[in-house]
Scaffold this motif. Structure first.
Motif, PDB file in Angstrom:
ATOM      1  N   PHE B 384      -2.186  11.599  17.329  1.00  0.00           N
ATOM      2  CA  PHE B 384      -1.436  10.363  17.085  1.00  0.00           C
ATOM      3  C   PHE B 384      -1.494   9.984  15.602  1.00  0.00           C
ATOM      4  O   PHE B 384      -0.483   9.657  14.988  1.00  0.00           O
ATOM      5  N   LEU B 385      -2.693  10.033  15.019  1.00  0.00           N
ATOM      6  CA  LEU B 385      -2.826   9.631  13.614  1.00  0.00           C
ATOM      7  C   LEU B 385      -2.033  10.573  12.712  1.00  0.00           C
ATOM      8  O   LEU B 385      -1.349  10.138  11.790  1.00  0.00           O
ATOM      9  N   GLN B 388       2.042   9.995  13.916  1.00  0.00           N
ATOM     10  CA  GLN B 388       2.686   8.683  13.821  1.00  0.00           C
ATOM     11  C   GLN B 388       2.246   7.888  12.589  1.00  0.00           C
ATOM     12  O   GLN B 388       3.010   7.079  12.092  1.00  0.00           O
ATOM     13  N   ILE B 389       1.006   8.086  12.134  1.00  0.00           N
ATOM     14  CA  ILE B 389       0.526   7.296  10.996  1.00  0.00           C
ATOM     15  C   ILE B 389       0.678   8.081   9.689  1.00  0.00           C
ATOM     16  O   ILE B 389       0.880   7.515   8.627  1.00  0.00           O
ATOM     17  N   LEU B 390       0.570   9.417   9.773  1.00  0.00           N
ATOM     18  CA  LEU B 390       0.675  10.223   8.554  1.00  0.00           C
ATOM     19  C   LEU B 390       1.961  11.051   8.496  1.00  0.00           C
ATOM     20  O   LEU B 390       2.234  11.712   7.507  1.00  0.00           O
ATOM     21  N   GLY B 437      -9.610  12.275  14.700  1.00  0.00           N
ATOM     22  CA  GLY B 437      -9.723  11.491  15.921  1.00  0.00           C
ATOM     23  C   GLY B 437     -11.160  11.088  16.232  1.00  0.00           C
ATOM     24  O   GLY B 437     -11.398  10.074  16.899  1.00  0.00           O
ATOM     25  N   LEU B 438     -12.127  11.868  15.740  1.00  0.00           N
ATOM     26  CA  LEU B 438     -13.537  11.541  16.020  1.00  0.00           C
ATOM     27  C   LEU B 438     -13.925  10.175  15.464  1.00  0.00           C
ATOM     28  O   LEU B 438     -14.849   9.539  15.963  1.00  0.00           O
ATOM     29  N   GLY B 439     -13.188   9.728  14.461  1.00  0.00           N
ATOM     30  CA  GLY B 439     -13.463   8.401  13.896  1.00  0.00           C
ATOM     31  C   GLY B 439     -13.296   7.289  14.910  1.00  0.00           C
ATOM     32  O   GLY B 439     -13.815   6.188  14.729  1.00  0.00           O
ATOM     33  N   LEU B 440     -12.569   7.554  15.982  1.00  0.00           N
ATOM     34  CA  LEU B 440     -12.326   6.521  17.004  1.00  0.00           C
ATOM     35  C   LEU B 440     -13.148   6.763  18.265  1.00  0.00           C
ATOM     36  O   LEU B 440     -12.855   6.207  19.329  1.00  0.00           O
ATOM     37  N   ALA B 482      -9.890   4.327   4.684  1.00  0.00           N
ATOM     38  CA  ALA B 482      -9.345   5.541   4.062  1.00  0.00           C
ATOM     39  C   ALA B 482      -7.830   5.610   4.264  1.00  0.00           C
ATOM     40  O   ALA B 482      -7.083   5.954   3.344  1.00  0.00           O
ATOM     41  N   LEU B 483      -7.381   5.280   5.463  1.00  0.00           N
ATOM     42  CA  LEU B 483      -5.934   5.309   5.727  1.00  0.00           C
ATOM     43  C   LEU B 483      -5.221   4.232   4.914  1.00  0.00           C
ATOM     44  O   LEU B 483      -4.144   4.453   4.366  1.00  0.00           O
ATOM     45  N   ARG B 484      -5.841   3.055   4.806  1.00  0.00           N
ATOM     46  CA  ARG B 484      -5.232   1.958   4.049  1.00  0.00           C
ATOM     47  C   ARG B 484      -4.979   2.384   2.602  1.00  0.00           C
ATOM     48  O   ARG B 484      -4.012   1.990   1.982  1.00  0.00           O
ATOM     49  N   GLY B 485      -5.850   3.214   2.074  1.00  0.00           N
ATOM     50  CA  GLY B 485      -5.719   3.638   0.682  1.00  0.00           C
ATOM     51  C   GLY B 485      -4.855   4.871   0.488  1.00  0.00           C
ATOM     52  O   GLY B 485      -4.626   5.307  -0.637  1.00  0.00           O
ATOM     53  N   SER B 486      -4.361   5.431   1.570  1.00  0.00           N
ATOM     54  CA  SER B 486      -3.632   6.697   1.440  1.00  0.00           C
ATOM     55  C   SER B 486      -2.139   6.460   1.191  1.00  0.00           C
ATOM     56  O   SER B 486      -1.473   5.786   1.986  1.00  0.00           O
TER      57      SER B 486
END
Lengths: 429, 558
Positions: B384-385, B388-390, B437-440, B482-486
């Motif tokens: 998903f990340l 849809q996010i990247l 995904g392991l981050g979640l 990390a995603l916010r800064g990407s």
């Protein structure tokens, strides 16, 4: 020489059963008028591959009298009514489920958004538009979901019927809505004057829409025009069907279906409705999709079925795979029972049908497309003579050749299907 | 333009691993290898507006259009086949078809809608107006056809259409009478089945540099379906009639009014819901023994929670802070999941630090919609990340996937995934999926905090964004930061809006447009409105390729 709707066909062990339509004199006349009934062509899709190892579904022996395997137990009483064909190759990648499901239908893999050609029964319906109310019926069990994966459209996972390349033939997935479509609100319309008015008014509306399409098309580019062409084809098809769909029904409608509890019960109910439509001569072409490959096949508390078909297959859990396939084969058995329990023109409806039963993966664990088994049921009006045997071509055969063979058996002389030009001689013997 | 280079590099890396394994069935996926423009000055005006696939109304657009044209009545769209879903969106113009079976069902819907309308005395009176009788007065009928036709076709009828529809009404067989209004019913049916209603037809008019300029009415239709989700209202039709939508200033002014209206928020809520996969919540099944809290109503509350948060952040600068929002919304249904006393109504809360929540990706809605399988949460959430996010497109698994090895006793989910990744056939893609995904991992199948994984082992949540090397973060808040800064996340959000707005995936011809939308987003300090403004005021919104070159073969079936 009449079509008999035998009470035997109220199916055994049914969670749901539908009262059978009453015999109508009109139907008898029609049956008498036909020298040989048309071959009903049905594709019947079961999801996610069968247990891969031998003797789970595929028997070790070939020819006649093979030892029945556990997955074939539910259809044991029909062994003489089908030919088991193995060593068929489907289509692989880019997504094994999407490509496999589309290949089951069309003989070809898919694009990310659609099939590359018509499905078998849709092509047959186009070649033999016939005098039925519906040129084809497309029956699904699952509701569609927003299941887009690996860059693919949800459609290529959830459908086995394609009107043409890029052109879905959407499924009826709701038993109540399918019932209403097949049999109306249950009350036969007797007022012929009202039917005539309906026909005339519908025709004027379609005429008007057609004239708009014909005026518009020259103003647009080729891509836009191809979409308008689809619209125009649909309008012409509705015009062609006008006298058929407003004709008085030959069948007294059965009682409306109840509410199934769980996927298995719904699958059986949809089998009943499809069988009823065939008995009532509402169509000669149909597809049935038990579930999609990757997304479905969950536990069904209503029948005590545990596990996840797809995940258990990946994990190589053969016993679980066998349990799922066995449950699904009961839907096949029920369908064949229904066709075998109806007679027309001195033979059973099954004898004048041709049903292709199969799946999208040869090996559900590894998700490969090799060695797909198919059950080809019915006699195609006497043309299929290999029933009771297991045919295993020495070299793997592309699935399009099986499709082409079925077209020939249905009496449709098509030079090729999915690019294949050679039917399987074993089946046409 | 960077987006395409990065994507290409990633794809090569992913499939390269398969190739090195000498697998015959390397995914020869038709991947969207969008090439960068030939040169920076490739973006000079006039730009290629890109392909347009003739857009059929989606079922949702059809439903809303009928409601807005004829007022509230029974919903007759339930039998229409659902639209295909691609990248989460239900409005992909290329994939949406109109088969024979679709047309039969549109015909049935049109008949029922017309009959409903004319059988209901109040609705019939509202439709026909007073003062004259359409049944007996030809001028009256003509005025009716003309005024309804303008609204249904989203432009004035031409003389031929006017004549044809009038003849349809007067030639009706009245046997099945609607108090003599059968002819009106046929006019409505024909309009609802017309290509001018079912499709967003764009004939356009010749313009400079070999492009077509859309007519004001065609622009009104684009604006309305994008920012109102439905057929143009009288204000937009009048603006088109007065020539106000023929120029960039007029379009900008109309867009500004639409962006300020509540309908735009509703439409963009719909965007967010599809982008984040929320339609999956309605069909999510959970083992009741393990997840007694789960039911469809909880799923609906989860969706509302996130859309409230989206509303808070989307309509101002700093939209990307949605990814690290320090608070969320909850209601009585979500209270148990959050372990809080039930609030009276929707209430803001700040999760405690021990919950490990931070913004969008830790919303129960997202965590639930991405959870397919208890033992493989990281895989599907990583997917998903990435997608849809990247906006990375992953090749599908190879044809011949290795059997999944059952976990050994005492082996955690993370350890099992690591073992799986050691198989070279799996590592190419799973190195991209799992570590992200392991981050979640600290959230279960319904997004509640968990301490142990499916194997009963303590949960770990170390992972990496790149997918390779040592851990780059531990836990969701660090991943969210990390995603916010990407920059890839900002570009991806822009690309998702592009897909939603144009009803298709980008193609190489769109590279410049995407670059300009990226720039508008960045320059505005990440304000959604800036992207939408840039989108509707760009040349491509009011022009299209000439009909002799509408779609190139390589732009089909991507």
């Amino acid at each position: 020489m009449s079509r008999r709707l035998s009470r035997r066909t109220v199916l055994r062990g049914a969670t749901f059963s539908i009262a059978l339509p009453a015999l109508e004199a009109m139907l008898e006349r029609r049956a008498r008028a036909q020298s040989s009934p048309p071959v009903r062509l049905v594709t019947f899709f079961l999801p996610n591959g069968f247990p891969p190892s031998e003797n789970r579904l595929i028997p070790a022996q070939m020819g006649r009298g093979y030892a029945l395997t556990p997955c074939l137990e539910p259809v044991a009483r029909h062994v003489g009514n089908f030919t088991l064909v193995t060593n068929i190759n489907g289509q692989g990648g880019p997504d094994s489920h999407a490509a496999g499901i589309t290949a089951f239908a069309t003989g070809l893999p898919c694009t990310p958004t659609a099939a590359k050609g018509p499905s078998l029964e849709q092509l047959a319906a186009r070649r033999r538009p016939g005098g039925t109310k519906f040129p084809s019926l497309v029956v699904g069990v699952q509701k569609t979901g927003p299941y887009s994966s690996n860059g693919h459209s949800s459609e290529v996972f959830l459908n086995v019927s394609w009107q043409d390349a890029g052109q879905l033939a959407p499924a009826d997935r709701d038993p109540d809505l399918l019932f209403a479509r097949l049999f109306g609100n249950g009350a036969p319309v007797q007022d012929t004057r009202a039917l005539e008015a309906l026909r005339k008014n519908r025709k004027s509306v379609l005429d008007h829409v057609r004239s708009e399409l014909e005026r518009l098309a020259p103003k647009l580019g080729s891509s836009d025009r191809s979409r308008l062409d689809a619209h125009l084809t649909g309008v012409r098809e509705l015009e062609r069907r006008l006298p058929l769909e407003t004709a008085a029904s030959a069948c007294t409608p059965p009682a409306a279906p109840g509410k199934p509890a769980g996927h298995t019960a719904k699958a059986l109910l949809m089998v009943d409705l499809l069988a009823m439509a065939l008995r009532c001569n509402l169509t000669h072409h149909a597809s049935y999709m038990y579930a999609d490959g990757a997304g479905a096949g969950g536990p069904d508390d209503a029948i005590g079925l545990k596990g996840q078909q797809h995940e258990d297959a990946h994990a190589g859990n053969l016993d679980s795979m066998q349990r799922f396939t066995t449950v699904q084969m009961q839907a096949v058995a029920r369908f064949l029972d229904a066709l075998a329990g109806t007679t027309e023109g001195g033979q059973t409806l099954l004898a004048s049908s041709l049903v292709m039963i199969g799946t999208e993966l040869g090996n559900g664990t590894k998700h490969t497309r090799e060695n797909l088994p198919f059950l080809i049921a019915g006699n195609a009006g006497g043309r299929l003579k290999t029933n009771g045997t297991h045919i295993r071509p020495a070299t793997a055969v592309p699935i399009g050749r099986l499709h082409l063979s079925l077209l020939k058996l249905a009496g449709i002389d098509e030079p090729s299907f999915a690019g294949e030009t050679q039917p399987l001689s074993d089946l046409l013997a | 333009m960077k987006r395409f280079a990065a994507l290409a590099a990633f794809l090569l890396g992913c499939t390269g691993t398969f190739a090195s394994e000498e697998r015959a069935a390397v995914p020869s996926a038709p991947l969207p290898m969008v090439a960068p423009p030939a040169a920076a000055d490739g973006c000079a005006a006039p730009r290629d507006p890109g392909p347009v696939f003739l857009r059929r109304l989606t079922v949702a657009e059809y439903r809303r259009s009928v409601r807005d044209l004829f007022g509230a009545g029974p919903d007759r769209t339930g039998e229409l086949p659902p639209d295909p879903v691609i990248d989460g969106f239900d409005n992909n113009a290329e994939a949406i078809t109109l088969s024979d079976a679709h047309l039969e069902k549109f015909r049935d819907a049109a008949e029922r809608i017309a009959d409903d309308l004319l059988r209901d005395p109040a609705r019939r009176a509202a439709l026909l107006g007073g003062g004259c009788d359409v049944r007996t007065d030809a001028d009256c009928l003509g005025r009716f056809v003309s005024s309804v036709g303008r609204r249904v076709y989203r432009r004035p009828l031409d003389a031929e259409e006017q004549r044809g529809l009038g003849a349809l009404a007067s030639g009706a067989d009245m046997t099945d009478s609607l108090d003599g209004h059968r002819g009106i019913a046929l006019v409505l049916q024909a309009m609802l089945l017309s290509p001018h209603f079912l499709f967003r037809v764009e004939v356009g008019r010749p313009e400079r540099a070999g492009l077509l300029a859309l007519t004001g009415f065609e622009v009104a239709t684009r604006l309305s379906y994008l920012l109102r989700g439905t057929t143009p209202d009288e204000a937009l039709l009048a603006a088109a009639e007065q020539g106000k939508l023929d120029g960039a200033d007029g379009i900008a002014a109309a867009a500004e009014a639409l962006l300020a209206a509540p309908a735009a928020r509703t439409v963009m809520r719909g965007f967010a819901a599809q982008w984040l996969g929320f339609p999956l919540l309605a069909s999510a099944a959970r083992d009741p023994a393990r997840y007694p809290l789960w039911n469809a109503a909880l799923g609906a509350s989860m969706q509302e929670e996130t859309l409230r948060l989206f509303d808070d952040f989307a309509w101002r600068e700093g939209m990307l802070d949605l990814l690290v929002a320090p608070y969320t919304w909850f209601d009585v249904r979500l209270a148990k999941l959050y372990g809080r006393p039930a609030p009276a109504g929707w209430t803001r809360i700040e999760p405690g630090p021990d919950e490990g929540r931070a913004g969008l990706i830790t919303q129960p809605s997202v965590l639930t919609a991405t959870a397919k399988n208890e033992a493989a949460l990281a895989i599907h959430r990583g997917k998903f990340l990435r997608e849809q996010i990247l906006c990375e497109r992953l090749p599908p698994p190879p044809d011949d996937v290795p059997q999944i090895v059952p976990s050994a006793p005492g082996q955690s989910e993370a350890q099992r995934l690591a073992q799986h990744r050691r198989d070279p056939a799996c590592s190419g893609c799973h190195s991209r999926l799992d570590p992200l995904g392991l981050g979640l991992s600290r959230f279960d199948m319904i997004g509640a905090v968990r301490r142990t994984d499916a194997a009963g082992q303590p949960v770990t949540s170390e992972g990496s964004l790149s997918g390779f090397g040592p851990p780059e973060f531990d836990g969701a808040p660090a991943l969210a930061r990390a995603l916010r800064g990407s920059p890839a996340v900002a570009s991806c959000l822009v690309e998702q809006i592009f897909r939603f707005a144009h009803g298709r995936r980008p193609v190489p011809a769109d590279a410049c447009t995407l670059a300009s939308l990226d720039e508008a987003f960045t320059r505005s300090g990440h304000d959604l409105r800036a992207v939408l403004r840039a989108l509707v005021t760009s040349d491509r919104f009011s022009t299209r390729r000439p009909h002799t070159a509408d779609v190139r073969p390589e732009e089909v079936g991507r």
